[in-house]
Design a protein around this motif. Structure first.
Motif, PDB file in Angstrom:
ATOM      1  N   LEU A   1       0.829  -1.222   0.000  1.00  9.35           N
ATOM      2  CA  LEU A   1       0.000   0.000   0.000  1.00  9.35           C
ATOM      3  C   LEU A   1       0.855   1.260   0.000  1.00  9.35           C
TER       4      LEU A   1
ATOM      5  N   ASP B   1       2.774   6.553  14.877  1.00  9.43           N
ATOM      6  CA  ASP B   1       1.370   6.084  14.863  1.00  9.43           C
ATOM      7  C   ASP B   1       0.462   7.279  14.574  1.00  9.43           C
ATOM      8  N   ILE B   2      -0.359   7.117  13.501  1.00  4.77           N
ATOM      9  CA  ILE B   2      -1.261   8.226  13.136  1.00  4.77           C
ATOM     10  C   ILE B   2      -2.350   8.318  14.218  1.00  4.77           C
ATOM     11  N   ASP B   3      -2.589   9.529  14.588  1.00  2.28           N
ATOM     12  CA  ASP B   3      -3.564   9.731  15.678  1.00  2.28           C
ATOM     13  C   ASP B   3      -4.988   9.626  15.131  1.00  2.28           C
ATOM     14  N   HIS B   4      -5.785   8.961  15.847  1.00  9.99           N
ATOM     15  CA  HIS B   4      -7.232   8.825  15.568  1.00  9.99           C
ATOM     16  C   HIS B   4      -7.493   8.414  14.124  1.00  9.99           C
ATOM     17  N   PHE B   5      -6.743   7.506  13.726  1.00 13.02           N
ATOM     18  CA  PHE B   5      -6.883   7.088  12.313  1.00 13.02           C
ATOM     19  C   PHE B   5      -8.222   6.371  12.085  1.00 13.02           C
ATOM     20  N   LYS B   6      -8.664   5.750  13.081  1.00 13.08           N
ATOM     21  CA  LYS B   6      -9.946   5.036  12.975  1.00 13.08           C
ATOM     22  C   LYS B   6     -11.069   5.975  12.549  1.00 13.08           C
ATOM     23  N   SER B   7     -11.014   7.202  13.124  1.00 10.37           N
ATOM     24  CA  SER B   7     -12.082   8.164  12.820  1.00 10.37           C
ATOM     25  C   SER B   7     -12.019   8.612  11.352  1.00 10.37           C
TER      26      SER B   7
ATOM     27  N   HIS C   1     -12.416   3.870   3.833  1.00  8.42           N
ATOM     28  CA  HIS C   1     -11.110   3.217   3.837  1.00  8.42           C
ATOM     29  C   HIS C   1     -10.187   3.696   2.729  1.00  8.42           C
TER      30      HIS C   1
ATOM     31  N   LEU D   1      -2.558   6.919   4.388  1.00  6.95           N
ATOM     32  CA  LEU D   1      -1.409   6.089   4.770  1.00  6.95           C
ATOM     33  C   LEU D   1      -0.259   6.276   3.774  1.00  6.95           C
TER      34      LEU D   1
ATOM     35  N   ARG E   1       6.517  -0.240   7.372  1.00  6.98           N
ATOM     36  CA  ARG E   1       5.155  -0.215   7.957  1.00  6.98           C
ATOM     37  C   ARG E   1       5.088  -1.376   8.945  1.00  6.98           C
TER      38      ARG E   1
ATOM     39  N   GLY F   1      -1.038  -1.829  10.415  1.00  6.69           N
ATOM     40  CA  GLY F   1      -2.109  -0.836  10.451  1.00  6.69           C
ATOM     41  C   GLY F   1      -1.613   0.546  10.103  1.00  6.69           C
ATOM     42  N   GLU F   2      -1.808   1.464  11.028  1.00  6.95           N
ATOM     43  CA  GLU F   2      -1.341   2.828  10.775  1.00  6.95           C
ATOM     44  C   GLU F   2      -0.062   3.118  11.534  1.00  6.95           C
TER      45      GLU F   2
ATOM     46  N   LYS G   1       0.919   8.907  23.255  1.00  5.26           N
ATOM     47  CA  LYS G   1      -0.535   8.840  23.072  1.00  5.26           C
ATOM     48  C   LYS G   1      -1.237   9.285  24.364  1.00  5.26           C
TER      49      LYS G   1
ATOM     50  N   ARG H   1      -1.144  12.897  22.429  1.00  2.00           N
ATOM     51  CA  ARG H   1      -0.848  12.640  21.017  1.00  2.00           C
ATOM     52  C   ARG H   1      -0.071  13.803  20.378  1.00  2.00           C
TER      53      ARG H   1
HETATM   54  N1  LIG Z   1      -7.950   2.686   5.631  1.00  2.00           N
HETATM   55  C1  LIG Z   1      -7.244   1.863   6.348  1.00  2.00           C
HETATM   56  N2  LIG Z   1      -7.431   1.750   7.626  1.00  2.00           N
HETATM   57  C2  LIG Z   1      -6.691   0.906   8.365  1.00  2.00           C
HETATM   58  C3  LIG Z   1      -5.674   0.135   7.780  1.00  2.00           C
HETATM   59  N3  LIG Z   1      -5.065  -0.605   8.781  1.00  2.00           N
HETATM   60  C4  LIG Z   1      -5.723  -0.303   9.938  1.00  2.00           C
HETATM   61  N4  LIG Z   1      -6.684   0.620   9.697  1.00  2.00           N
HETATM   62  C5  LIG Z   1      -7.552   1.219  10.642  1.00  2.00           C
HETATM   63  O1  LIG Z   1      -6.878   1.996  11.540  1.00  2.00           O
HETATM   64  C6  LIG Z   1      -7.653   2.106  12.685  1.00  2.00           C
HETATM   65  C7  LIG Z   1      -6.856   2.101  13.893  1.00  2.00           C
HETATM   66  O2  LIG Z   1      -7.628   2.465  14.947  1.00  2.00           O
HETATM   67  P1  LIG Z   1      -7.193   2.466  16.417  1.00  2.00           P
HETATM   68  O3  LIG Z   1      -6.247   1.300  16.717  1.00  2.00           O
HETATM   69  O4  LIG Z   1      -8.364   2.432  17.264  1.00  2.00           O
HETATM   70  O5  LIG Z   1      -6.400   3.784  16.662  1.00  2.00           O
HETATM   71  P2  LIG Z   1      -6.813   5.293  16.451  1.00  2.00           P
HETATM   72  O6  LIG Z   1      -8.135   5.397  15.944  1.00  2.00           O
HETATM   73  O7  LIG Z   1      -5.791   5.854  15.482  1.00  2.00           O
HETATM   74  O8  LIG Z   1      -6.649   5.890  17.788  1.00  2.00           O
HETATM   75  P3  LIG Z   1      -5.326   6.273  18.487  1.00  2.00           P
HETATM   76  O9  LIG Z   1      -4.246   5.459  17.887  1.00  2.00           O
HETATM   77  O10 LIG Z   1      -5.488   5.926  19.837  1.00  2.00           O
HETATM   78  O11 LIG Z   1      -5.106   7.662  18.157  1.00  2.00           O
HETATM   79  C8  LIG Z   1      -8.640   0.974  12.594  1.00  2.00           C
HETATM   80  O12 LIG Z   1      -9.956   1.527  12.430  1.00  2.00           O
HETATM   81  C9  LIG Z   1      -8.254   0.188  11.425  1.00  2.00           C
HETATM   82  O13 LIG Z   1      -9.405  -0.299  10.724  1.00  2.00           O
HETATM   83  C10 LIG Z   1      -5.463   0.259   6.383  1.00  2.00           C
HETATM   84  O14 LIG Z   1      -4.658  -0.360   5.789  1.00  2.00           O
HETATM   85  N5  LIG Z   1      -6.244   1.109   5.715  1.00  2.00           N
END
Ligand SMILES: Nc1nc2c(ncn2[C@@H]2O[C@H](COP(=O)(O)OP(=O)(O)OP(=O)(O)O)[C@@H](O)[C@H]2O)c(=O)[nH]1
Length: 735
Positions: free
Chosen positions: A547, A580-586, A593, A600, A620, A623-624, A697, A701
């Protein structure tokens, strides 16, 4: 000798072959071909020479024994077993060493055969030196002829005949040697046959001429003898007519007649009963031919001339004489008796003495010598011992010896002539001068033959190199390693057409091979390139994250020790950071995605741009989360540069939202920057950095947190991590 070799089926076949060849040789040698003078060809010996080309010593010796027995029967000299037997073994040995039969045989005759024959002849026979020399040369000539014949047979006879029987090695020779041998062989045979045909023809012509001269001479000489007798008889016949007129002194008249005919030893007159009336030598009365001699009585009765047989008389009674008588008539015409005379015959050879080149022997009906040329070992009135070697045949004179019946060379050519009175005239021409002429021609021919052989040998050497040079050049050119690139060298313009064709063919093949080779090379290069690309792709796939393009975790783990060693060698610290990207989930949740992936990628690019040194490694981690391994970077610089990175991330738009707003994000960074000796375990380093990240974190963060002064990580790294973390806070990015 290895008679054991005749054991087994193969040995028995060899024995059969040697026996068969030997028997053929024996038969041929029973009839040596007479040529001229004392020269005979013994072609049978070719059989054991042929045998030497295939078989071993024992077989050749057996074949030679058989063959030579034929020669022994026809020649009768046991020394042939020695001279020719040695020849058979010598040629076998030389053939084993790779010599051609012809050359081996020539060498034998020059080195052993001729000296040995000369020695044996000189010791065993009482022969003239020139004759020995000639005989020895003749043997050498014979040897060359039959070995040349055997060599031709070797070339002609299919190899399959001796398949499985061979004891001699098969010899692989160079072309020029084969060519040279073939030409020498051809020349030898041609010259020898020409020499033989020419010389024997010449000799035959000379002998024919000689014989016809001898025929003429003998007839002429016999005619002279007849004349001699007739003349004396005529003298007596005439005397018979005039004797009555001189009756008063008949003795004086007879003495006058004797003076006219000095070969009349004495003369006399008898009455018709054979009683002597007058005698020129009354002291020793004329031998009476009357009484008991019926022939004489008959002659008187019929008034016919009379001639007695030859008997011993004359001076001392040892000379050959005869009595001749003719009737005399009285004046009234009646038969008075006979006029008799004793005629000396021993000087008849004087008729022949004018011709110095020939001698003669005159014999009476009983074969006793009447008259013979001076110097001949003959006794008058004794039977002549004439050893005639060959009877007169056709146009050839007989060969005759007077001394020994078994002499190898005849002493004379002879021609016999029977006279009217049955006397035999033997005309003799010395054999030696004619033989010498033949020998001279033969030796001259032999010399020319040897010269021709030397010239042929030298010429064929040149010729064969002329023929084979282009082939050798071609072979050399083909053997060159860079054959494919350069065209084959051109050939001299005079090269044989076959060689030119061969060169053309080879050149065509070379070009085809070269083209094929180049095509193959292109293919290989293309395939190699493709393979390299595939390998590179595979390598990329194996070590990169699909990726983001950053290295993957596995690659990081592989490289960790390498880069740590680099720092160890340089004595420098090493920094490892986890980003580590902050709040990447959001982001995922809000924008999906795809936008998350875009972020990413953009994040990884931004980090890579910031840390673009050769030995910096961005991977990498999952995840993030990303790991940055920064060798040779101390804590201070690391802090500075990572903060710069953090700020750069915070102000770099990572993607666009649906509403076309730039999407900004922040990252938290946990760092460990210590001496590279601190730990050789990547996981320990990661754990330490992860702890620091956790603190980043936890602290809100968007900040860089360090761990420091870690002394003994393996014992209890977590404790020291907790105690030594140093956070560096930044502005928190929007999610
Ligand atoms: N789009 C995308 N999302 C990914 C990938 N790998 C992981 N994720 C998402 O990254 C998110 C990570 O979320 P969390 O571990 O909760 O961390 P966060 O939301 O960044 O919160 P903090 O790290 O605490 O700031 C998850 O929702 C995963 O689905 C990827 O390859 N692509």
């Amino acid at each position: 000798m290895t008679w054991k070799r005749f054991g087994g089926p193969r040995g028995r076949r060899r024995l059969m072959m040697a026996t068969g060849l030997g028997l053929v040789g024996l038969l041929v040698n029973l009839f040596p071909i007479p040529l001229f003078s004392n020269i005979q060809l013994v072609l049978g010996n070719a059989l054991f020479i042929f045998c030497a080309s295939r078989l071993g010593y024992a077989a050749v010796a057996w074949c030679a024994l058989l063959t030579l027995t034929g020669l022994y029967i026809s020649w009768g000299h046991p020394i042939i077993y020695l001279t020719f037997g040695l020849e058979a073994l010598f040629v076998t040995a030389m053939r084993r060493r790779g010599w051609y039969l012809l050359y081996a045989d020539l060498l034998y005759w020059v080195l052993i055969g001729m000296p040995l024959t000369a020695l044996l002849f000189a010791t065993l026979f009482d022969l003239q030196r020139e004759y020995i020399a000639f005989t020895v040369l003749k043997q050498g000539f014979n040897g060359m002829l039959y070995s040349a014949a055997a060599s031709v047979a070797v070339l002609m006879v299919p190899k399959v005949w001796s398949k499985g029987l061979r004891q001699q090695p098969v010899l692989v020779r160079e072309f020029r040697h084969k060519l040279s041998h073939a030409l020498v062989l051809l020349t030898t045979l041609m010259l020898m046959v020409s020499l033989l045909v020419y010389t024997s023809h010449l000799m035959r012509a000379q002998q024919t001429l000689l014989f016809s001269q001898m025929k003429d001479n003998s007839a002429q000489l016999a005619g002279q003898f007849d004349d001699f007798l007739q003349r004396h008889m005529d003298a007596l016949t005439i005397a018979g007519h005039w004797l009555p007129d001189v009756r008063v002194d008949q003795r004086t008249s007879l003495l006058q007649l004797q003076r006219q005919y000095p070969d009349f030893l004495r003369l006399g007159v008898t009455d018709d009963r054979g009683v002597i009336l007058v005698d020129t030598d009354p002291g020793a009365p004329l031998r009476s031919q009357s009484a008991e001699n019926a022939a004489y009585q008959s002659a008187v009765r019929h008034a016919r001339p009379y001639q007695s047989a030859v008997y011993a008389g004359g001076v001392g009674g040892l000379e050959p004489v005869l009595v001749m008588a003719a009737p005399w008539y009285q004046s009234d015409g009646n038969l008075g008796g006979m006029v008799e005379a004793t005629l000396a015959l021993s000087q008849l050879h004087q008729f022949n003495d004018l011709d110095k080149t020939q001698k003669m022997v005159l014999m009476d009906q009983r074969g006793r010598v009447i008259s013979a040329s001076n110097g001949l070992p003959l006794t008058l009135l004794q039977p002549a011992k004439l050893y005639i070697r060959k009877p007169e045949t056709g146009e050839h004179a007989a060969e005759l010896s007077l001394t020994q019946p078994e002499i190898p060379l005849p002493e004379y050519f002879s021609k016999s002539y029977t006279m009217n009175n049955d006397w035999q005239l033997q005309l003799l021409v010395p054999y030696r001068p004619a033989a010498e002429r033949a020998e001279q021609q033969f030796v001259l021919g032999l010399g020319m033959l040897l010269l021709a052989l030397v010239l042929t040998s030298a010429l064929t050497r040149y010729l064969s190199s002329y023929l084979t040079k282009p082939l050798e050049n071609l072979a050399r050119a083909i053997a060159q390693p860079e054959l494919g690139e350069r065209p084959l060298p051109g050939l001299p313009s005079g090269s044989a057409r076959e060689i030119l064709v061969l060169r053309e063919e080879l050149e065509t093949q070379r070009q085809a091979i070269h083209a094929h080779h180049e095509e193959l090379e292109c293919k290989v290069a293309r395939r190699t390139e493709e393979l390299a690309q595939a390998n590179a792709r595979l390598e990329q796939l194996a070590m990169r994250d699909g990726l983001t393009g950053a290295f993957n975790r596995r690659y990081f783990e592989q490289q960790f020790e390498t880069l740590r060693q680099l720092c160890l060698r340089a004595g420098q610290p090493m920094t490892l950071a986890i980003l580590d990207i902050d709040h990447f989930k959001s982001i995922n949740d809000l924008h999906g995605h795809l936008v998350g992936d875009q972020c990413l990628r953009a994040f990884a690019n931004t980090v890579a741009e910031q840390f673009g040194r050769r030995n910096d490694l961005l991977a990498r981690y999952g995840g993030e989360e990303f790991v940055l391994l920064l060798p040779l970077l101390d804590r201070e610089n690391a802090q500075q540069q990572l903060n710069a990175l953090r700020q750069r991330i915070a102000c770099t738009p990572m993607a666009q939202t649906d509403t076309e707003r730039a999407l900004m994000l922040t990252a938290s960074i946990g760092v460990i920057s210590v001496d590279s000796q601190w730990s050789d375990c990547a996981q320990t380093w990661l754990d330490a950095a992860d702890k620091a990240l956790y603190r980043a974190k936890s602290n809100g963060r968007n900040q860089v947190c360090f761990h420091a002064n870690l002394q003994e990580p393996n014992k209890n790294p977590a404790v020291s991590l907790e105690n030594t973390a140093t956070p560096t806070t930044g502005t928190k990015g929007s999610g």
